[in-house]
Design an enzyme around this catalytic site. Structure first.
Site, PDB file in Angstrom:
ATOM      1  N   CYS A  75      -3.299 -45.357 119.349  1.00 57.05           N
ATOM      2  CA  CYS A  75      -3.192 -44.932 117.957  1.00 57.05           C
ATOM      3  C   CYS A  75      -2.174 -43.806 117.897  1.00 57.05           C
ATOM      4  O   CYS A  75      -2.419 -42.710 118.410  1.00 57.05           O
ATOM      5  CB  CYS A  75      -4.549 -44.464 117.425  1.00 57.05           C
ATOM      6  SG  CYS A  75      -4.480 -43.761 115.754  1.00 57.05           S
ATOM      7  N   HIS A 170       1.206 -55.912 117.379  1.00 55.84           N
ATOM      8  CA  HIS A 170       1.666 -55.820 115.995  1.00 55.84           C
ATOM      9  C   HIS A 170       2.495 -57.057 115.654  1.00 55.84           C
ATOM     10  O   HIS A 170       3.244 -57.556 116.488  1.00 55.84           O
ATOM     11  CB  HIS A 170       2.539 -54.579 115.777  1.00 55.84           C
ATOM     12  CG  HIS A 170       1.818 -53.299 116.004  1.00 55.84           C
ATOM     13  ND1 HIS A 170       1.169 -52.617 115.003  1.00 55.84           N
ATOM     14  CD2 HIS A 170       1.632 -52.566 117.128  1.00 55.84           C
ATOM     15  CE1 HIS A 170       0.615 -51.520 115.505  1.00 55.84           C
ATOM     16  NE2 HIS A 170       0.879 -51.467 116.793  1.00 55.84           N
ATOM     17  N   GLU A 219      -4.600 -52.748 109.455  1.00 52.96           N
ATOM     18  CA  GLU A 219      -4.964 -52.507 110.840  1.00 52.96           C
ATOM     19  C   GLU A 219      -6.199 -53.320 111.218  1.00 52.96           C
ATOM     20  O   GLU A 219      -7.178 -53.371 110.464  1.00 52.96           O
ATOM     21  CB  GLU A 219      -5.228 -51.023 111.079  1.00 52.96           C
ATOM     22  CG  GLU A 219      -3.987 -50.151 110.948  1.00 52.96           C
ATOM     23  CD  GLU A 219      -4.198 -48.774 111.540  1.00 52.96           C
ATOM     24  OE1 GLU A 219      -4.521 -48.688 112.745  1.00 52.96           O
ATOM     25  OE2 GLU A 219      -4.041 -47.778 110.805  1.00 52.96           O
ATOM     26  N   CYS A 228       0.164 -45.885 110.205  1.00 46.07           N
ATOM     27  CA  CYS A 228      -0.124 -46.392 111.543  1.00 46.07           C
ATOM     28  C   CYS A 228       1.064 -46.027 112.420  1.00 46.07           C
ATOM     29  O   CYS A 228       2.165 -46.561 112.238  1.00 46.07           O
ATOM     30  CB  CYS A 228      -0.344 -47.902 111.515  1.00 46.07           C
ATOM     31  SG  CYS A 228      -0.598 -48.637 113.153  1.00 46.07           S
ATOM     32  N   GLY A 231       2.271 -48.812 114.657  1.00 47.08           N
ATOM     33  CA  GLY A 231       2.877 -49.813 113.778  1.00 47.08           C
ATOM     34  C   GLY A 231       4.262 -49.411 113.323  1.00 47.08           C
ATOM     35  O   GLY A 231       5.181 -50.245 113.249  1.00 47.08           O
TER      36      GLY A 231
END
Length: 289
Positions: A75, A170, A219, A228, A231
């Site tokens: 994260c 992703h 997510e 994110c 991301g």
């Protein structure tokens, strides 16, 4: 039991942070605790739970649990907040140090102004581009292929997918105008698509110019969030692969919660810079069922 916590956010991507240097929790409690604290009606309200812990291989370690109780590999916004928290609480005494996540160890650097951490830079490492390592399945092609603008049918939506892993998977879709991005429908459909055996985070990107992109995300395990970090990194890597932006040039990623500065450097590493903010501290009353 009363569990001390800190609520923090990175561009609106907010988690409940627990200081694992001081608080010991049973492994079987972590998933239900994440669900409990995340509940906006009966808990505190967040995108999930993050533990900051001692590490055998880095200065600090973090574990991330989504609001549905599933554990995440990485994260980006959480990394920045853990870095700030570790510095604020004195677990590190230098402005550069290392943080261990489930996906690996990263380098962190905090920018301190008048004793306050304002921004955090994270070396997110090298992206994973091979289909089989993302992982993404297909009926054709090879596990070592890169997935760049591959036709991807979702219901009646004919989309083109670029897939990137930043320690977590992703898939990126491009739109001409973010207003038209079908995030609410495509996001939940794709995140559990059988082509992604471990699930996937779903991003829509609108390219503004060769230095800026707009970005929205669904997510896995959390749904739509304000930001994110991994991301945003994946979106910039994807945009380089699709010749929308340049490698080794900083790209401003406009997320719902604010901006991140991302650079895919010539050495292959992805650098992320952005804020980390403490919202509140308190105690959560945890009663096992």
């Amino acid at each position: 039991m009363n569990i001390p916590f800190t609520k923090m956010h990175g561009l609106g991507n907010n988690y409940i942070y627990i200081d694992g240097f001081k608080v010991a929790l049973d492994e079987e409690d972590l998933s239900p605790l994440a669900q409990a604290v995340s509940n906006v009606y009966t808990g505190i309200g967040s995108d999930g739970l993050i533990l900051m812990l001692p590490s055998d291989i880095a200065d600090v370690r973090m574990r991330i649990f989504n609001k549905d109780g599933s554990e995440a590999m990485n994260c980006g916004n959480g990394l920045r907040c853990v870095a700030k928290l570790a510095y604020d609480l004195g677990y590190v005494d230098q402005t550069t140090f290392t943080v261990e996540a489930k996906s690996g160890v990263v380098d962190a650097e905090v920018e301190v102004e008048q004793g306050v951490v304002k921004n955090v830079s994270i070396d997110m490492g090298q992206p994973i581009l091979e289909r089989g390592k993302i992982p993404m399945e297909t009926l054709t092609g090879d596990a070592d292929d890169h997935v760049i603008q591959e036709p991807f049918l979702v219901g009646e939506e004919n989309l083109y997918a670029t897939a990137v892993s930043m320690g977590n998977p992703h898939v990126i879709f491009y739109v001409d105008d973010m207003v038209d991005a079908p995030l609410e429908t495509v996001g939940p459909a794709v995140t559990n698509d059988s082509r992604f055996p471990e699930g996937v985070n779903v991003e829509f990107v609108e390219v503004l110019n060769n230095q800026e992109i707009n970005f929205r995300v669904w997510e896995r395990g959390s749904g739509i969030t304000q930001a994110c970090g991994t991301g945003a990194c994946a979106a910039v890597v994807s945009s380089v692969l699709n010749d929308y932006v340049k490698k080794d040039k900083e790209v401003v990623v406009h997320l719902d919660g604010g901006d991140l500065m991302i650079t895919w450097k010539e050495d292959g590493h992805v650098m992320m810079k952005g804020p980390a903010v403490t919202v509140a501290t308190g105690e959560f009353y945890w009663q096992k069922i």
